[in-house]
Write a protein that holds these residues in place. Structure first.
Motif, mmCIF file in Angstrom:
data_model
loop_
_atom_site.group_PDB
_atom_site.id
_atom_site.type_symbol
_atom_site.label_atom_id
_atom_site.label_comp_id
_atom_site.label_asym_id
_atom_site.label_seq_id
_atom_site.Cartn_x
_atom_site.Cartn_y
_atom_site.Cartn_z
ATOM 1 N N GLY A 141 -0.802 2.551 -6.517
ATOM 2 C CA GLY A 141 -1.163 1.937 -7.787
ATOM 3 C C GLY A 141 -0.075 1.046 -8.337
ATOM 4 N N LYS A 142 1.188 1.454 -8.189
ATOM 5 C CA LYS A 142 2.299 0.661 -8.713
ATOM 6 C C LYS A 142 2.462 -0.673 -8.000
ATOM 7 N N LEU A 143 1.980 -0.741 -6.775
ATOM 8 C CA LEU A 143 2.130 -1.970 -5.983
ATOM 9 C C LEU A 143 0.919 -2.893 -6.078
ATOM 10 N N GLU A 144 -0.150 -2.421 -6.731
ATOM 11 C CA GLU A 144 -1.398 -3.188 -6.774
ATOM 12 C C GLU A 144 -1.663 -3.836 -8.126
ATOM 13 N N ILE A 145 -1.130 -3.260 -9.207
ATOM 14 C CA ILE A 145 -1.399 -3.775 -10.546
ATOM 15 C C ILE A 145 -0.080 -3.941 -11.294
ATOM 16 N N PRO A 146 -0.064 -4.756 -12.351
ATOM 17 C CA PRO A 146 1.166 -4.881 -13.157
ATOM 18 C C PRO A 146 1.621 -3.511 -13.647
ATOM 19 N N THR A 151 1.536 1.933 -16.232
ATOM 20 C CA THR A 151 2.178 2.817 -17.196
ATOM 21 C C THR A 151 1.189 3.325 -18.235
ATOM 22 N N LEU A 152 0.216 2.522 -18.584
ATOM 23 C CA LEU A 152 -0.794 2.943 -19.554
ATOM 24 C C LEU A 152 -1.828 3.886 -18.937
ATOM 25 N N ILE A 153 -2.220 3.621 -17.695
ATOM 26 C CA ILE A 153 -3.319 4.387 -17.082
ATOM 27 C C ILE A 153 -2.848 5.727 -16.539
ATOM 28 N N TYR A 154 -1.806 5.728 -15.726
ATOM 29 C CA TYR A 154 -1.401 6.936 -14.994
ATOM 30 C C TYR A 154 -0.984 8.090 -15.909
ATOM 31 N N PRO A 155 0.012 7.919 -16.795
ATOM 32 C CA PRO A 155 0.396 9.051 -17.649
ATOM 33 C C PRO A 155 -0.651 9.401 -18.698
ATOM 34 N N SER A 204 -0.549 -13.194 -6.759
ATOM 35 C CA SER A 204 -1.358 -13.284 -5.541
ATOM 36 C C SER A 204 -1.502 -11.939 -4.834
ATOM 37 N N GLU A 205 -0.699 -10.962 -5.245
ATOM 38 C CA GLU A 205 -0.698 -9.651 -4.598
ATOM 39 C C GLU A 205 -1.488 -8.610 -5.372
ATOM 40 N N GLU A 206 -1.902 -8.923 -6.592
ATOM 41 C CA GLU A 206 -2.581 -7.951 -7.440
ATOM 42 C C GLU A 206 -4.000 -7.677 -6.960
ATOM 43 N N SER A 207 -4.378 -6.413 -7.050
ATOM 44 C CA SER A 207 -5.741 -5.987 -6.747
ATOM 45 C C SER A 207 -6.128 -4.971 -7.814
ATOM 46 N N PHE A 208 -6.737 -5.469 -8.890
ATOM 47 C CA PHE A 208 -6.974 -4.632 -10.058
ATOM 48 C C PHE A 208 -7.930 -3.474 -9.773
ATOM 49 N N SER A 209 -8.955 -3.721 -9.008
ATOM 50 C CA SER A 209 -9.940 -2.657 -8.754
ATOM 51 C C SER A 209 -9.301 -1.496 -7.993
ATOM 52 N N ARG A 210 -8.571 -1.799 -6.935
ATOM 53 C CA ARG A 210 -7.919 -0.738 -6.156
ATOM 54 C C ARG A 210 -6.776 -0.101 -6.925
ATOM 55 N N GLY A 211 -5.981 -0.912 -7.609
ATOM 56 C CA GLY A 211 -4.830 -0.392 -8.338
ATOM 57 C C GLY A 211 -5.226 0.512 -9.486
ATOM 58 N N ILE A 212 -6.206 0.098 -10.270
ATOM 59 C CA ILE A 212 -6.656 0.911 -11.400
ATOM 60 C C ILE A 212 -7.273 2.212 -10.913
ATOM 61 N N THR A 213 -8.079 2.134 -9.864
ATOM 62 C CA THR A 213 -8.693 3.349 -9.306
ATOM 63 C C THR A 213 -7.622 4.306 -8.797
ATOM 64 N N ALA A 214 -6.621 3.758 -8.097
ATOM 65 C CA ALA A 214 -5.545 4.596 -7.566
ATOM 66 C C ALA A 214 -4.762 5.259 -8.694
ATOM 67 N N ALA A 215 -4.418 4.500 -9.742
ATOM 68 C CA ALA A 215 -3.666 5.055 -10.868
ATOM 69 C C ALA A 215 -4.461 6.129 -11.592
ATOM 70 N N LEU A 216 -5.752 5.888 -11.769
ATOM 71 C CA LEU A 216 -6.616 6.842 -12.466
ATOM 72 C C LEU A 216 -6.705 8.164 -11.713
ATOM 73 N N PHE A 217 -7.009 8.092 -10.429
ATOM 74 C CA PHE A 217 -7.168 9.321 -9.644
ATOM 75 C C PHE A 217 -5.833 10.005 -9.369
ATOM 76 N N ALA A 218 -4.744 9.233 -9.342
ATOM 77 C CA ALA A 218 -3.425 9.846 -9.211
ATOM 78 C C ALA A 218 -3.122 10.713 -10.423
ATOM 79 N N GLY A 219 -3.476 10.229 -11.616
ATOM 80 C CA GLY A 219 -3.289 11.016 -12.830
ATOM 81 C C GLY A 219 -4.137 12.275 -12.837
ATOM 82 N N VAL A 220 -5.379 12.168 -12.373
ATOM 83 C CA VAL A 220 -6.258 13.337 -12.293
ATOM 84 C C VAL A 220 -5.701 14.361 -11.309
ATOM 85 N N CYS A 221 -5.210 13.884 -10.170
ATOM 86 C CA CYS A 221 -4.629 14.790 -9.168
ATOM 87 C C CYS A 221 -3.408 15.520 -9.710
#
Length: 390
Positions: A141-146, A151-155, A204-221
């Motif tokens: 998630g940290k490598l896919e989105i700003p 910082t807002l999504i994961y914690p 050019s490296e951002e992927s919001f859909s994958r990054g947000i999903t990864a951050a969200l589920f990482a927080g749930v895990c």
């Protein structure tokens, strides 16, 4: 003399002393302050371990990304190293074997106790899977989105789901001071949006859909991890001390036990993922191209592994001492400290193309709300300890 006979037998009174053992660890309460005499020292040392461990690990992670020329990595290789970062979070568990053996030997008891080996084995495997998935998703998630979005999504996800899971899995009851602490922790996260990160992706490296999903589920895990750890303490480890014929207080060795066996599973999964993804070849390339040399690269990797173990000892130690909720709060409110340290030790402004980093008002207020969040929770602990003394 015959009239004095009934005075001496004291077996009924001695027997009554054993009654509270079955309620020594009550999962419906939040603090369990009467379970061990070293309650506050354990909490304070665990909190220090979380702050130091997470701060050093994050600083070394930033240094790693800063010195591996991430700007030269194209979009197809943006996720290089995610299994490596996941592995670093758990691979240092052998360092805990020595203190675990020492504490286990010190607390050795010859009484017959039911250890629930099969049940614990299954649970440790599940927790290890959650640890590896959480490590992988958070690194991705940290490598896919700003980083401000991460910082807002994961914690925030952690702070929302941990109380929910704790309420249904651990049967924890909440009070206004805990709610205030959680609200302040969420405010701390919101004010930390100016934090920077060495692996910040370019436009050019951002992927919001994958990054947000990864951050969200990482927080749930992470929330599931904490609540399942508390479930292990409540329903297995603490109960095996109650099943003994001799009163035995839970030992801190159980904290090392949980980390070692869960990390072993997580490490095996991360190693397999690393080999399948072919990241072992990237490690050689990174070591050769590391700006500070191969020796510095090895020290950074080893330092991360050691720091993460210190962090896990603190996190699980807080679950052992109090609850999964406090453990999550302490973990989250450490973020502003890391943010301030990163600002003072690195300059990612030129790296991200967004100007120089600085200590702004948001970081300062975030530090204040972090202190208030911890203070609110600790005040509740003090109040419950004081009430239980009367």
């Amino acid at each position: 003399m015959a009239q004095n006979q009934p005075i001496f037998p004291i077996k009924p009174e001695e027997h009554s002393v054993h009654i509270p053992v079955s309620i020594e660890r009550d999962s419906t309460t939040l603090t369990n302050s009467n379970q061990k005499p070293n309650h506050w020292p354990t909490i304070l040392f665990s909190t220090i371990f979380v702050i130091i461990g997470q701060s050093i690990a994050k600083l070394l992670e930033n240094f790693y990304y800063d010195k591996t020329n991430r700007t030269e990595i194209n979009q197809h290789r943006q996720d290089d190293g995610v299994w490596t970062q996941s592995l670093l979070q758990t691979v240092g568990f052998p360092l805990l074997l020595l203190p675990f053996i020492i504490l286990t030997t010190k607390k050795h008891n010859n009484t017959s106790v039911q250890f629930h080996y099969k049940s614990l084995a299954v649970i440790y495997i599940c927790i290890g899977i959650i640890m590896s998935v959480q490590g992988r998703l958070s690194a991705m998630g940290k490598l896919e989105i700003p980083f401000l979005l991460f910082t807002l999504i994961y914690p925030t996800t952690q702070l929302l789901f941990t109380p929910i899971f704790a309420r249904f899995i651990n049967k924890i009851k909440f009070n206004r001071w805990v709610v205030i602490s959680l609200v302040l922790a969420v405010g701390t996260v919101a004010l930390s949006f100016t934090s920077t990160f060495g692996g910040e992706p370019g436009s050019s490296e951002e992927s919001f859909s994958r990054g947000i999903t990864a951050a969200l589920f990482a927080g749930v895990c992470f929330s599931l991890f904490l609540c399942n750890i508390q479930n292990v303490f409540d329903n297995y480890i603490f109960k095996r001390t109650e099943s003994s014929t001799t009163i035995r207080k839970p030992s801190f060795a159980s904290v090392f036990e949980v980390i070692i066996f869960s990390s072993l599973v997580a490490t095996l999964i991360s190693v397999v993922g690393l080999l399948v993804a072919g990241e072992q070849h990237d490690l050689k390339r990174e070591m050769s191209g590391f700006q500070n040399g191969k020796g510095a690269y090895v020290m950074v990797m080893v330092g991360q592994a050691v720091s993460w173990q210190l962090y896990w000892v603190g996190i699980v130690g807080l679950v052992f001492s109090v609850s999964s909720v406090l453990s999550n709060v302490i973990s989250v409110v450490t973020w502003p400290i890391v943010s301030v340290l990163v600002v003072n030790l690195f300059d990612f402004g030129n790296f991200t193309g967004e100007g120089d980093d600085e200590f702004d008002i948001f970081k300062g207020v975030a530090l204040i709300t972090a202190v208030l969040s911890v203070a609110a929770y600790f005040f509740r602990l003090h109040k419950e300890n004081r009430d239980s003394a009367y």
